[in-house]
Write a protein that holds these residues in place. Structure first.
Motif, PDB file in Angstrom:
ATOM      1  N   ALA A  97     -15.641   4.858 -12.938  1.00 15.50           N
ATOM      2  CA  ALA A  97     -17.064   4.680 -12.635  1.00 15.50           C
ATOM      3  C   ALA A  97     -17.532   5.719 -11.624  1.00 15.50           C
ATOM      4  O   ALA A  97     -18.640   6.259 -11.747  1.00 15.50           O
ATOM      5  CB  ALA A  97     -17.309   3.273 -12.099  1.00 15.50           C
ATOM      6  N   GLN A  98     -16.705   6.025 -10.638  1.00 15.70           N
ATOM      7  CA  GLN A  98     -17.078   7.035  -9.649  1.00 15.70           C
ATOM      8  C   GLN A  98     -17.167   8.416 -10.283  1.00 15.70           C
ATOM      9  O   GLN A  98     -18.041   9.210  -9.938  1.00 15.70           O
ATOM     10  CB  GLN A  98     -16.081   7.042  -8.489  1.00 15.70           C
ATOM     11  CG  GLN A  98     -16.207   5.835  -7.593  1.00 15.70           C
ATOM     12  CD  GLN A  98     -15.166   5.826  -6.489  1.00 15.70           C
ATOM     13  OE1 GLN A  98     -14.390   6.758  -6.333  1.00 15.70           O
ATOM     14  NE2 GLN A  98     -15.134   4.751  -5.719  1.00 15.70           N
ATOM     15  N   ARG A  99     -16.261   8.708 -11.215  1.00 16.00           N
ATOM     16  CA  ARG A  99     -16.315  10.005 -11.900  1.00 16.00           C
ATOM     17  C   ARG A  99     -17.556  10.121 -12.768  1.00 16.00           C
ATOM     18  O   ARG A  99     -18.180  11.172 -12.825  1.00 16.00           O
ATOM     19  CB  ARG A  99     -15.068  10.208 -12.750  1.00 16.00           C
ATOM     20  CG  ARG A  99     -13.866  10.572 -11.936  1.00 16.00           C
ATOM     21  CD  ARG A  99     -12.719  10.948 -12.822  1.00 16.00           C
ATOM     22  NE  ARG A  99     -11.589  11.347 -12.025  1.00 16.00           N
ATOM     23  CZ  ARG A  99     -10.464  11.785 -12.509  1.00 16.00           C
ATOM     24  NH1 ARG A  99     -10.294  11.858 -13.816  1.00 16.00           N
ATOM     25  NH2 ARG A  99      -9.476  12.147 -11.728  1.00 16.00           N
ATOM     26  N   ARG A 100     -17.912   9.020 -13.455  1.00 15.19           N
ATOM     27  CA  ARG A 100     -19.131   9.042 -14.259  1.00 15.19           C
ATOM     28  C   ARG A 100     -20.348   9.259 -13.381  1.00 15.19           C
ATOM     29  O   ARG A 100     -21.253  10.003 -13.730  1.00 15.19           O
ATOM     30  CB  ARG A 100     -19.271   7.745 -15.051  1.00 15.19           C
ATOM     31  CG  ARG A 100     -18.441   7.690 -16.299  1.00 15.19           C
ATOM     32  CD  ARG A 100     -18.854   6.523 -17.193  1.00 15.19           C
ATOM     33  NE  ARG A 100     -18.784   5.240 -16.503  1.00 15.19           N
ATOM     34  CZ  ARG A 100     -17.713   4.462 -16.450  1.00 15.19           C
ATOM     35  NH1 ARG A 100     -16.610   4.836 -17.038  1.00 15.19           N
ATOM     36  NH2 ARG A 100     -17.744   3.303 -15.816  1.00 15.19           N
ATOM     37  N   GLN A 101     -20.381   8.574 -12.240  1.00 16.33           N
ATOM     38  CA  GLN A 101     -21.495   8.703 -11.322  1.00 16.33           C
ATOM     39  C   GLN A 101     -21.582  10.113 -10.762  1.00 16.33           C
ATOM     40  O   GLN A 101     -22.661  10.693 -10.643  1.00 16.33           O
ATOM     41  CB  GLN A 101     -21.387   7.691 -10.195  1.00 16.33           C
ATOM     42  CG  GLN A 101     -22.555   7.696  -9.240  1.00 16.33           C
ATOM     43  CD  GLN A 101     -22.387   6.691  -8.112  1.00 16.33           C
ATOM     44  OE1 GLN A 101     -21.288   6.178  -7.899  1.00 16.33           O
ATOM     45  NE2 GLN A 101     -23.444   6.412  -7.405  1.00 16.33           N
ATOM     46  N   ALA A 102     -20.445  10.690 -10.406  1.00 15.86           N
ATOM     47  CA  ALA A 102     -20.432  12.055  -9.855  1.00 15.86           C
ATOM     48  C   ALA A 102     -20.820  13.066 -10.924  1.00 15.86           C
ATOM     49  O   ALA A 102     -21.469  14.076 -10.625  1.00 15.86           O
ATOM     50  CB  ALA A 102     -19.063  12.375  -9.282  1.00 15.86           C
ATOM     51  N   GLY A 103     -20.429  12.821 -12.157  1.00 11.53           N
ATOM     52  CA  GLY A 103     -20.766  13.752 -13.250  1.00 11.53           C
ATOM     53  C   GLY A 103     -22.221  13.693 -13.644  1.00 11.53           C
ATOM     54  O   GLY A 103     -22.798  14.685 -14.090  1.00 11.53           O
ATOM     55  N   SER A 104     -22.866  12.560 -13.462  1.00 10.91           N
ATOM     56  CA  SER A 104     -24.263  12.421 -13.882  1.00 10.91           C
ATOM     57  C   SER A 104     -25.246  12.867 -12.804  1.00 10.91           C
ATOM     58  O   SER A 104     -26.389  13.159 -13.095  1.00 10.91           O
ATOM     59  CB  SER A 104     -24.565  10.967 -14.261  1.00 10.91           C
ATOM     60  OG  SER A 104     -24.474  10.138 -13.122  1.00 10.91           O
ATOM     61  N   SER A 105     -24.798  12.924 -11.541  1.00  9.80           N
ATOM     62  CA  SER A 105     -25.716  13.350 -10.476  1.00  9.80           C
ATOM     63  C   SER A 105     -25.724  14.859 -10.379  1.00  9.80           C
ATOM     64  O   SER A 105     -24.707  15.516 -10.543  1.00  9.80           O
ATOM     65  CB  SER A 105     -25.301  12.725  -9.143  1.00  9.80           C
ATOM     66  OG  SER A 105     -24.039  13.239  -8.761  1.00  9.80           O
ATOM     67  N   PRO A 106     -26.887  15.437 -10.116  1.00  9.05           N
ATOM     68  CA  PRO A 106     -26.959  16.899  -9.996  1.00  9.05           C
ATOM     69  C   PRO A 106     -26.221  17.361  -8.735  1.00  9.05           C
ATOM     70  O   PRO A 106     -26.261  16.697  -7.693  1.00  9.05           O
ATOM     71  CB  PRO A 106     -28.446  17.194  -9.883  1.00  9.05           C
ATOM     72  CG  PRO A 106     -29.068  15.926  -9.448  1.00  9.05           C
ATOM     73  CD  PRO A 106     -28.162  14.803  -9.942  1.00  9.05           C
ATOM     74  N   SER A 107     -25.558  18.486  -8.815  1.00  9.71           N
ATOM     75  CA  SER A 107     -24.808  18.973  -7.657  1.00  9.71           C
ATOM     76  C   SER A 107     -25.751  19.574  -6.638  1.00  9.71           C
ATOM     77  O   SER A 107     -26.795  20.119  -6.965  1.00  9.71           O
ATOM     78  CB  SER A 107     -23.762  20.001  -8.110  1.00  9.71           C
ATOM     79  OG  SER A 107     -24.436  21.127  -8.637  1.00  9.71           O
ATOM     80  N   ALA A 108     -25.378  19.467  -5.392  1.00 12.93           N
ATOM     81  CA  ALA A 108     -26.222  19.964  -4.296  1.00 12.93           C
ATOM     82  C   ALA A 108     -26.087  21.463  -4.116  1.00 12.93           C
ATOM     83  O   ALA A 108     -26.878  22.089  -3.457  1.00 12.93           O
ATOM     84  CB  ALA A 108     -25.862  19.248  -3.006  1.00 12.93           C
ATOM     85  N   LEU A 109     -25.031  22.057  -4.650  1.00 18.16           N
ATOM     86  CA  LEU A 109     -24.828  23.497  -4.460  1.00 18.16           C
ATOM     87  C   LEU A 109     -25.566  24.305  -5.449  1.00 18.16           C
ATOM     88  O   LEU A 109     -25.737  24.326  -6.500  1.00 18.16           O
ATOM     89  CB  LEU A 109     -23.331  23.820  -4.505  1.00 18.16           C
ATOM     90  CG  LEU A 109     -22.529  23.185  -3.377  1.00 18.16           C
ATOM     91  CD1 LEU A 109     -21.048  23.496  -3.579  1.00 18.16           C
ATOM     92  CD2 LEU A 109     -22.974  23.693  -2.031  1.00 18.16           C
TER      93      LEU A 109
END
Length: 85
Positions: free
Chosen positions: A73-85
């Motif tokens: 679930a954390q990986r899905r959440q991290a993959g769906s959010s736009p990166s800050a860089l």
């Protein structure tokens, strides 16, 4: 209205981890109870008591499944959010 902080919200695998911990503890207590007669020199318990001891491994597997579900679930959440860089 106040928003619930992310740390206080229940993660997808939290329930499995809690249930696995409870089952593990039941199995650990059963293991201690079934091993005690070997040290005390009394009659061993019936086979059912030894089978309940197997819950220790089952609880470990359930908790591990909860951790894996939380990681996914954390990986899905991290993959769906736009990166800050």
């Amino acid at each position: 209205m106040t928003a619930t902080p992310p740390a206080a919200a229940a993660a997808p695998g939290d329930g499995l981890v809690r249930a696995g911990a409870i089952v593990f503890i039941v199995g650990a207590v059963a293991t201690l109870v079934t091993v005690a007669p070997l040290f005390l020199g009394t009659e061993p318990f019936p086979t059912v008591a030894y089978l309940v001891s197997m819950l220790m491994g089952v609880g470990f597997l359930v908790a591990a499944a909860g951790v894996m579900r939380s990681i996914a679930a954390q990986r899905r959440q991290a993959g769906s959010s736009p990166s800050a860089l």
